[in-house]
Design an enzyme around this catalytic site. Sequence first.
Site, PDB file in Angstrom:
ATOM      1  NE  ARG A  51      -1.800  -1.796   2.918  1.00 46.26           N
ATOM      2  CZ  ARG A  51      -1.839  -3.060   2.520  1.00 46.26           C
ATOM      3  NH1 ARG A  51      -2.774  -3.466   1.737  1.00 46.26           N
ATOM      4  NH2 ARG A  51      -0.932  -3.927   2.921  1.00 46.26           N
ATOM      5  CB  THR A  52       3.329   2.640   2.352  1.00 41.84           C
ATOM      6  OG1 THR A  52       2.544   2.225   3.462  1.00 41.84           O
ATOM      7  CG2 THR A  52       3.907   4.010   2.636  1.00 41.84           C
ATOM      8  CE  LYS A  80      26.535  -3.263  -6.645  1.00 41.19           C
ATOM      9  NZ  LYS A  80      26.757  -2.262  -7.724  1.00 41.19           N
ATOM     10  NE  ARG A 101       7.200   1.031   4.888  1.00 42.60           N
ATOM     11  CZ  ARG A 101       5.990   0.491   4.919  1.00 42.60           C
ATOM     12  NH1 ARG A 101       5.823  -0.786   4.611  1.00 42.60           N
ATOM     13  NH2 ARG A 101       4.942   1.208   5.247  1.00 42.60           N
ATOM     14  CG  HIS A 129       3.736   4.403   8.717  1.00 43.88           C
ATOM     15  ND1 HIS A 129       3.802   5.219   7.605  1.00 43.88           N
ATOM     16  CD2 HIS A 129       3.348   3.187   8.262  1.00 43.88           C
ATOM     17  CE1 HIS A 129       3.469   4.514   6.543  1.00 43.88           C
ATOM     18  NE2 HIS A 129       3.187   3.276   6.915  1.00 43.88           N
TER      19      HIS A 129
HETATM   20  C1  NCD Z   1       1.702  -0.645   8.355  1.00 43.35           C
HETATM   21  C2  NCD Z   1       3.216  -0.477   8.449  1.00 43.35           C
HETATM   22  O1  NCD Z   1       3.932  -0.691   7.496  1.00 43.35           O
HETATM   23  O2  NCD Z   1       3.617  -0.108   9.546  1.00 43.35           O
HETATM   24  N1  NCD Z   1       1.268  -0.825   7.051  1.00 43.35           N
HETATM   25  C3  NCD Z   1       1.092   0.240   6.228  1.00 43.35           C
HETATM   26  O3  NCD Z   1       1.952   1.049   5.994  1.00 43.35           O
HETATM   27  N2  NCD Z   1      -0.130   0.390   5.708  1.00 43.35           N
HETATM   28  C4  NCD Z   1       1.173  -1.630   9.290  1.00 43.35           C
HETATM   29  C5  NCD Z   1       1.719  -3.025   9.280  1.00 43.35           C
HETATM   30  O4  NCD Z   1       2.644  -3.349   8.537  1.00 43.35           O
HETATM   31  O5  NCD Z   1       1.178  -3.826  10.046  1.00 43.35           O
END
Ligand code: NCD
Length: 306
Positions: A51-52, A80, A101, A129
């Site tokens: 999703r993100t 590397k 991320r 997040h």
């Molecule tokens: C969450 C995350 O990555 O922290 N997911 C997300 O970004 N929608 C929650 C999760 O991974 O459980």
Amino acid sequence: MRHLLDIMDLSVAEIDELIATANDIIARPAAYADVCAGKKLATLFFEPSTRTRLSFEAAMLDLGGKVLGFSDAQCSSSSKGESVADTIHVVSCYADIIAMRHPKEGAPRVASMHSEVPVINAGDGGHNHPTQTLTDLLTISRELGRLNDFTIGFCGDLKFGRTVHSLISALSRYTGIKIVLISPEELELPDYIQRDVIDKNGLESYKTTDLLEVMPQLDVLYMTRVQKERFFNEDDYLRLRDSYILTPDKLDTAKKDLKILHPLPRVNEISVKIDADPRACYFKQVRNGKFIRMALILKLLKEAEA
Ligand code: NCD
């Protein structure tokens, strides 16, 4: 250079403005279809995501911009031995804005110190997040019609769930919020959040292991996945992963207009039988995520140009 590393980097007024822009994009998508023409977003995902990452990419494409990046650290030069600082230095030569991320807490902050373009934290370890929090706030404001005066239950892995940490921080600035913390003892909210966010701001809170006990009070129920990848030991994960499974019978005592949120991915903490219940908001939440990220990209690019 303005970055978004922590939800507290944004004032409440700025969050209101992002929500207003997202609502306007939802109402008039065509007006935004090429406002980012000629701009590039890089998505650097050192940790898995569906999703993100895709919502950042869809957001930029829907603004008329372009996207580049990687979704697997093994395909990048970090395999590397390249440092985050060098990777960011390089990528900020190609892109106008970066969403990143990383499994290490604080990595996006290090990145921001070496970047010539805005860096957005798309999740750092078990820490923060902020763009999921913007998604959650947009969803609550659209579904409840307000961001003040409600009771929200956080259920599941409150220790490692970074979305929980960021949303509680954000809610500490609104009024009339009651936080109900529902988790097994081993997965309770970290002390630093209880102390520095909840206690320090005088937020009303209540801790329990029993979801059913508190169900009737809740206006919002925020379910979470037990964060397997943050456990040191498989046995602990297996013992705790099914602590809470939301099934239709458990909603018998819930408010008729309860809003059920989940950042997703779901493993089995919400039965698929709940999906058809009008109280389930988690797929609407996914849709909202793209619109609020569009609003955020626009804001950070505009500020970078100013
Ligand atoms: C969450 C995350 O990555 O922290 N997911 C997300 O970004 N929608 C929650 C999760 O991974 O459980």
